[in-house]
Design an enzyme around this catalytic site. Structure first.
Site, short mmCIF file in Angstrom:
data_model
loop_
_atom_site.label_atom_id
_atom_site.label_comp_id
_atom_site.label_asym_id
_atom_site.label_seq_id
_atom_site.Cartn_x
_atom_site.Cartn_y
_atom_site.Cartn_z
N ASP A 131 0.78 -1.08 0.02
CA ASP A 131 0.15 -0.03 -0.27
C ASP A 131 0.87 1.45 -0.09
O ASP A 131 0.68 2.25 0.95
CB ASP A 131 -0.99 -0.07 1.24
CG ASP A 131 -1.97 1.19 1.37
OD1 ASP A 131 -2.49 1.64 0.21
OD2 ASP A 131 -2.15 1.59 2.46
N TYR B 38 -6.36 -2.88 13.30
CA TYR B 38 -7.21 -1.85 12.88
C TYR B 38 -8.84 -2.10 13.36
O TYR B 38 -9.68 -1.83 12.47
CB TYR B 38 -7.36 -1.78 11.19
CG TYR B 38 -5.96 -1.35 10.82
CD1 TYR B 38 -5.74 0.02 10.65
CD2 TYR B 38 -4.77 -2.01 10.33
CE1 TYR B 38 -4.59 0.72 10.22
CE2 TYR B 38 -3.70 -1.48 9.98
CZ TYR B 38 -3.55 -0.17 9.80
OH TYR B 38 -2.20 0.45 9.49
N GLU C 107 1.23 -0.97 13.71
CA GLU C 107 0.24 -0.06 13.15
C GLU C 107 -1.20 -0.17 13.86
O GLU C 107 -1.45 -1.06 14.42
CB GLU C 107 0.08 -0.68 11.72
CG GLU C 107 1.09 -0.36 10.91
CD GLU C 107 1.08 -0.97 9.53
OE1 GLU C 107 -0.27 -1.15 9.07
OE2 GLU C 107 1.98 -1.27 8.71
N GLU D 40 3.48 -7.82 7.60
CA GLU D 40 2.20 -8.51 7.10
C GLU D 40 2.43 -9.53 6.24
O GLU D 40 1.75 -9.68 5.04
CB GLU D 40 1.20 -7.52 6.60
CG GLU D 40 0.92 -6.41 7.69
CD GLU D 40 -0.30 -5.59 7.62
OE1 GLU D 40 -0.64 -5.40 6.40
OE2 GLU D 40 -0.89 -5.21 8.51
C1 GCB Z 1 -1.45 -2.16 6.72
C2 GCB Z 1 0.08 -2.13 5.80
C3 GCB Z 1 0.33 -0.57 5.51
C4 GCB Z 1 -0.98 0.07 4.99
C5 GCB Z 1 -1.83 0.13 6.15
C6 GCB Z 1 -3.35 0.50 6.01
O1 GCB Z 1 -1.74 -2.89 7.42
O2 GCB Z 1 1.03 -2.64 6.78
O3 GCB Z 1 1.35 -0.82 4.56
O4 GCB Z 1 -0.86 1.31 4.52
O5 GCB Z 1 -2.37 -1.27 6.52
O6 GCB Z 1 -3.55 1.83 5.89
O7 GCB Z 1 -4.24 -0.07 5.40
#
Ligand code: GCB
Length: 608
Positions: free
Chosen positions: A167, A474, A512, A418
């Protein structure tokens, strides 16, 4: 051992390092015919381009911005006549993702991997006291055998396009400084420092590798220039009485100078500043100089307007100023090794760095951020291509650790971001990579990798290799977002309870967590994408972190908004920044400042 030295190009009494940066010639090679057509002898119809830079955002037409394939650079320079007899090299901070380097029409070097330095040795190809032509064919195609992973596909009309499994925008080119270097024939090739603490003194085990047999000496000077220790021989121990340690946000650097002594004086001399500190994981603690630290900071990117992923000293300075202002003490080099100059700055500023190899996209998906939470499996490490991927991964790891091993700021190696971990076949791959990291690192720093949302206590086959368990989570964004945030909190706690149940006795780090947030969108009551929802989400996450003592750090995603491939889930890039791409604060920045500046110094046993 690598075939070229990874030492930073620094001048000394015996060394020359001349920046070749500036305006170079540039030409795309969509048919991939340049090598056969002799472009190494001169580009047929070149444009001009700044080096370093990422080419994509400089152009106004889409085909160039999105270009996938070969593209060429060319420049000319004089190699001074009195450099004859020395070892001459062209040292690239990086060439993304691979390069073939030609001097005066002849191949000098090839390199795979877009985020680590390499040196083309040109001694025998060079013309001394004359102009030399340097040509570089760079290629930015993605595959499942090289790092980072993705695909390159050919459209019906023959145009190639990249499909990243990650991403961030696939910026490429000569994105870091390029140096012309001259070294003596017998030179310092590598050195390794490994500090230990004995009461208030430091013992620094060292090893120096040279290309010859003359005797070697090393000395250490403190910031005032006074001699703190010295020793003779290619390996040994430096004893520094009452050493001033390198601490979080209170960095102290000594100057280490190595010399090869010849019959007629110094043959080679190399100096580098380095901090003295120890790092280890014990139980749930991450210990710096024997004291627990709690990591506060960011996952970042090398990314900014116009220059893309190119190293920019001004952007680097601004980023450090913002990180200091907000009360951070750490960052992860997501998702690739950053420019060496950034690690040097982290050493100076006392920031803790989680140093990541470009092993991202090892999960077959163009939208891993969405699909990770669906339980999708892709058996990534059971492909016919896996052996080739592993070889490239190990090579990149060796280059990374050789480059970064002496930085006090680097406290943790991140070996993947990941990856797919839910198939048994992943485990032997992981074991090999984790073992290799320990073999390569004299300091035996702890190792980690960032776990994707479907790598759960009962599904992940690989967390046991990690010294620190790093989670990308998330809850409240990709899962149970907005009005379901209470459910998100409950699900999040349920997962952490399950980790707790495993009784791993290891530190956990959140590498994250975050929400896309459009700056300036305000909503009462909050709604996803608003600045208010970002705050609500962060507060919920912190409530969860704070109730689990084994959580020893939080690195929010992301420091700043950054560019990605276009798509229905990305509006002008990823908007999870706490700062905008222009490095101005969103409301969340002020919240972080308050939280991080007020976390008690003994937080969870930490004093960071
Ligand atoms: C993740 C990835 C990261 C993305 C992020 C997102 O899990 O490691 O590269 O940018 O999520 O914002 O979705």
């Amino acid at each position: 051992m690598l075939e070229y030295s990874m030492l930073y190009p620094r001048e000394s009494v015996s060394r020359r390092a001349k920046r070749l940066d500036g305006i170079w010639k540039f030409q795309l090679d969509p048919a991939g015919k340049g090598k056969a057509a002799g472009w190494a002898n001169g580009l047929p119809s070149p444009d001009w381009i700044p080096v370093p830079s990422s080419f994509s955002d400089l152009y106004t037409d889409k085909q160039t911005r999105e270009y996938a394939g070969d593209f060429w650079y060319e420049t000319q320079f004089v190699i001074p006549a009195d450099w004859e007899g020395r070892e001459i090299g062209v040292r690239f901070g990086c060439a993304t993702h691979r390069a073939s380097v030609y001097l005066n029409g002849r191949i000098a070097a090839t390199h795979e991997g877009g985020f680590l330095p390499f040196c083309a040795r040109i001694t025998s190809l060079a013309r001394y006291g004359e102009e030399n032509r340097l040509a570089v064919c760079v290629n930015n195609e993605l595959s499942e055998t090289t790092l980072p992973c993705g695909r390159t596909v050919e459209l019906a009309g023959g145009r190639k396009i990249n499909k990243p499994y990650f991403d961030f925008f696939n910026y490429s080119g000569l994105q870091r400084p390029v140096y012309l270097t001259a070294l003596p024939r017998e030179s310092i090739f590598d050195f390794t420092l490994c500090p230990r603490l004995e009461g208030t003194d430091a013992e620094v085990d060292y090893e120096i590798v040279t290309t010859g047999e003359h005797p070697v000496e090393i000395e250490v000077r403190d910031a005032s220039g006074a001699l703190a220790a010295s020793a003779k021989g290619k390996r040994g121990t430096l004893h520094i009485p009452h050493a001033r340690l390198w601490r979080v946000r209170d960095a102290y650097l000594y100057q280490f100078t190595m010399r090869i002594a010849g019959e007629n004086g110094v043959i080679d001399e190399y100096s580098e500043p380095a901090g003295i500190r120890t790092v280890e994981v014990r139980g749930e603690d991450i210990l710096l100089n024997g004291e627990p630290v709690y990591l506060k900071g960011f996952g970042k990117h090398e990314d900014s307007d116009t220059v893309g992923r190119s190293f920019s000293p001004a952007v680097m300075k601004r980023d450090f100023e913002l990180m200091k202002w907000v009360g951070a003490n750490s960052f992860r080099t997501s998702h690739y090794p950053y420019s060496e100059e950034i690690l040097q700055a982290a050493d100076r500023e006392g920031f803790l760095v989680v140093d990541e190899v470009a092993a991202v996209g090892m999960f077959e998906s163009l939208m891993n951020f969405m699909e990770a939470s669906t339980g999708k499996q892709t058996a990534f490490f059971e492909k016919p291509t896996t052996a080739a991927l592993l070889e490239n991964h190990l090579r990149a790891l060796e280059e990374l650790i050789t480059r970064d091993k002496n930085h006090a700021s680097v406290i943790l190696w991140s070996l993947f971001n990941e990856p797919e971990t839910t198939h048994a076949a992943a485990a032997p791959y992981f074991e090999t990579v984790f073992r290799r990291a320990h073999e390569l690192d004299a300091q035996k720093r702890p190792r980690t990798f960032a776990l994707i949302m479907n790598s759960l206590p009962h599904t992940c086959q690989c967390y046991q290799f990690s010294d620190v368990v790093s989670l990308n989570r998330y809850y409240g964004w990709y899962v149970l977002g907005g009005n379901e945030i209470e459910e998100a909190e409950a699900a999040f706690r349920k997962e952490l309870d399950a980790w707790k149940e495993l009784g791993l006795r290891k530190p956990f780090l959140f590498t994250e967590y975050g929400t896309d947030t459009a700056p300036g969108i305000h909503k009462l009551p909050s709604a996803m994408w608003s600045e208010e929802y970002q705050l609500e989400y962060l507060k919920m996450n912190h409530r969860v972190f704070d109730s689990y003592p084994f959580v020893r750090g939080e690195q929010v995603w992301n420091f700043a908004d950054f560019m990605t491939s276009e798509g229905i889930l990305r509006m002008d890039g990823n908007k999870k920044g706490i700062f905008t791409r222009q490095r101005q604060p969103k409301a969340a920045a002020f919240y972080f400042k308050e939280r991080w500046e007020s976390l008690p110094s003994g937080f969870k046993g930490g004093n960071g």
